[in-house]
Design a protein around this motif. Sequence first.
Motif, PDB file in Angstrom:
ATOM      1  N   UNK A 185       0.839  -1.191   0.014  1.00 41.07           N
ATOM      2  CA  UNK A 185      -0.094   0.066   0.037  1.00 41.07           C
ATOM      3  C   UNK A 185       0.862   1.214   0.048  1.00 41.07           C
ATOM      4  N   UNK A 186       0.347   2.297  -0.544  1.00 44.07           N
ATOM      5  CA  UNK A 186       1.021   3.545  -0.289  1.00 44.07           C
ATOM      6  C   UNK A 186      -0.121   4.577   0.000  1.00 44.07           C
ATOM      7  N   UNK A 187      -0.045   4.898   1.381  1.00 41.02           N
ATOM      8  CA  UNK A 187      -0.861   6.033   1.963  1.00 41.02           C
ATOM      9  C   UNK A 187      -0.304   7.218   1.594  1.00 41.02           C
ATOM     10  N   UNK A 188      -1.216   8.073   0.984  1.00 37.89           N
ATOM     11  CA  UNK A 188      -0.661   9.480   0.720  1.00 37.89           C
ATOM     12  C   UNK A 188      -1.729  10.310   1.387  1.00 37.89           C
ATOM     13  N   UNK A 189      -1.054  11.012   2.175  1.00 35.22           N
ATOM     14  CA  UNK A 189      -1.705  12.242   2.896  1.00 35.22           C
ATOM     15  C   UNK A 189      -1.156  13.488   2.502  1.00 35.22           C
ATOM     16  N   UNK A 190      -1.998  14.761   2.985  1.00 28.44           N
ATOM     17  CA  UNK A 190      -1.655  15.892   2.579  1.00 28.44           C
ATOM     18  C   UNK A 190      -1.209  16.191   1.166  1.00 28.44           C
ATOM     19  N   UNK A 191      -2.085  15.699   0.192  1.00 25.17           N
ATOM     20  CA  UNK A 191      -1.899  15.577  -1.094  1.00 25.17           C
ATOM     21  C   UNK A 191      -1.571  17.020  -1.734  1.00 25.17           C
ATOM     22  N   UNK A 192      -0.735  17.332  -2.528  1.00 27.49           N
ATOM     23  CA  UNK A 192      -0.466  18.503  -3.195  1.00 27.49           C
ATOM     24  C   UNK A 192      -0.865  18.461  -4.933  1.00 27.49           C
ATOM     25  N   UNK A 193      -1.026  19.482  -5.561  1.00 30.34           N
ATOM     26  CA  UNK A 193      -1.235  19.211  -6.901  1.00 30.34           C
ATOM     27  C   UNK A 193      -0.086  18.758  -7.723  1.00 30.34           C
ATOM     28  N   UNK A 194       1.079  18.909  -7.170  1.00 30.19           N
ATOM     29  CA  UNK A 194       2.328  18.450  -7.667  1.00 30.19           C
ATOM     30  C   UNK A 194       2.492  16.930  -7.497  1.00 30.19           C
ATOM     31  N   UNK A 195       1.580  16.509  -6.784  1.00 33.64           N
ATOM     32  CA  UNK A 195       1.511  14.910  -6.520  1.00 33.64           C
ATOM     33  C   UNK A 195       0.723  14.269  -7.846  1.00 33.64           C
ATOM     34  N   UNK A 196       0.100  15.246  -8.673  1.00 30.45           N
ATOM     35  CA  UNK A 196      -0.769  14.582  -9.944  1.00 30.45           C
ATOM     36  C   UNK A 196       0.184  13.674 -10.799  1.00 30.45           C
ATOM     37  N   UNK A 197       0.033  12.642 -11.090  1.00 30.11           N
ATOM     38  CA  UNK A 197       0.776  11.740 -11.839  1.00 30.11           C
ATOM     39  C   UNK A 197      -0.018  10.422 -12.101  1.00 30.11           C
TER      40      UNK A 197
END
Length: 123
Positions: free
Chosen positions: A79-91
Amino acid sequence: VQLQASGGGLVQAGDSLRLSCSASIRAFSNAYVAWFRQAPGKEHAFVAAINRSGSRTYYADSVKGRFTISSDNAKNTVYLQMNSLKPEDTAVYFCAAQFNIGNYDYTAKHDYWGQGTQVTVSS
């Protein structure tokens, strides 16, 4: 051998998502499972990796403190838990497996790749 990535979606900045990478065979006993991402117009970028026991984890500086990689060996899933996502995480996020009995090397060849899952973070 197949790796199946899932869990992507469209979220707002600050939200969370959990990606899953499931393998078609049990226990990559000597494999690291990693997440990479590819933003439009950019090359693949390393995100995080974990060994099968979970005792070793590696993160890109850009995601440290926000993303957490973990594994469930009973489900043969990482799993990859992604918190506090930012627009630059878009991919598009891909999972990959590297058979390696030493330290993980994100620049080295990965033996198997899954298809990608799109993560879009709106501002």
